[in-house]
Design an enzyme around this catalytic site. Structure first.
Site, PDB file in Angstrom:
ATOM      1  CD  GLN A   5      72.916  -5.554 117.699  1.00  0.00           C
ATOM      2  OE1 GLN A   5      73.601  -4.549 117.587  1.00  0.00           O
ATOM      3  NE2 GLN A   5      73.151  -6.660 117.008  1.00  0.00           N
ATOM      4  NE  ARG A   6      71.491  -0.884 117.181  1.00  0.00           N
ATOM      5  CZ  ARG A   6      71.263  -0.526 115.938  1.00  0.00           C
ATOM      6  NH1 ARG A   6      70.040  -0.139 115.584  1.00  0.00           N
ATOM      7  NH2 ARG A   6      72.223  -0.550 115.037  1.00  0.00           N
ATOM      8  CG  MET A   7      68.659  -4.852 124.941  1.00  0.00           C
ATOM      9  SD  MET A   7      68.651  -6.487 125.691  1.00  0.00           S
ATOM     10  CE  MET A   7      69.494  -7.435 124.440  1.00  0.00           C
TER      11      MET A   7
END
Length: 203
Positions: free
Chosen positions: A94-96
């Protein structure tokens, strides 16, 4: 290590280009605490080590915090960030990126982290423009954080969603990037980015 690269404490006018950044337990590159005018280009993010936190990129780490003078503050008016021609690859969960408050422009990136939880998430006070990216066999390419759906916006156009599942939230509103840029066709992004992102030989 906790973070691969941390851009923080009012850092500004920073360009990160052609790196491979991987295995950051709390993030590969995080941008926070009133930092501004940051561009990350032609960079590959991935994880060799499978852990409980394969979270690649934060833009804005908390909703509010105590500054050096003891005042409660947040990152409103800062965190103008561009990601272009980057490659999120193996084992990124995650976190892209995951965004709070910032104005973030993501264009011509390759999302190929199959088995992920989400790619782009717009959180509190954020505006994200998502253009001509290629999302390849991933989950939730871009989404509004469910707790702040009325406090964030995503504008998406020209993207390719190949074998994806989940949310592709689009509020049809967003900021206008304050610079001139050329867009590659999304269909060409897998070949362009996999060949040219990350460290390159000068020979």
């Amino acid at each position: 290590f906790e973070e691969g690269i941390s851009i923080t404490n009012s850092a500004h006018h920073i360009w990160i280009d052609h790196l491979a950044v991987f295995d950051g337990a709390k993030g590969n590159i995080n941008i926070k605490r009133k930092s501004n005018y940051v561009t990350i280009s032609w960079t590959k993010f991935y994880y060799d080590q499978v852990t409980s936190e394969q979270f690649s990129n934060l833009v804005g780490d908390v909703d509010s915090y105590i500054d050096a003078d003891g005042n409660v503050t947040d990152d409103s008016g800062y965190l103008e960030v561009t990601f272009h021609h980057c490659w999120w690859g193996q084992n990124v969960q995650q976190r892209m990126p995951r965004v709070r408050y910032g104005k973030v422009h993501t264009f011509n990136n390759y999302y190929a982290s199959s088995g992920n939880k989400y790619c782009i998430r717009a959180g509190k006070g954020s505006s994200v423009v998502v253009e001509n990216n290629y999302f390849d066999q991933v989950s939730h390419p871009h989404e509004l954080y469910y707790k702040v759906v009325n406090e964030a916006e995503i504008f998406a156009e020209g993207n390719i969603y190949d074998g994806i599942q989940g949310k592709i939230d689009d509020t049809a509103s967003g900021f206008i990037p304050p610079y001139v840029y050329d867009l590659d066709e999304a269909v060409n992004i897998p070949s362009i980015v996999t060949q040219c992102s990350g460290p390159q030989s000068l020979m």
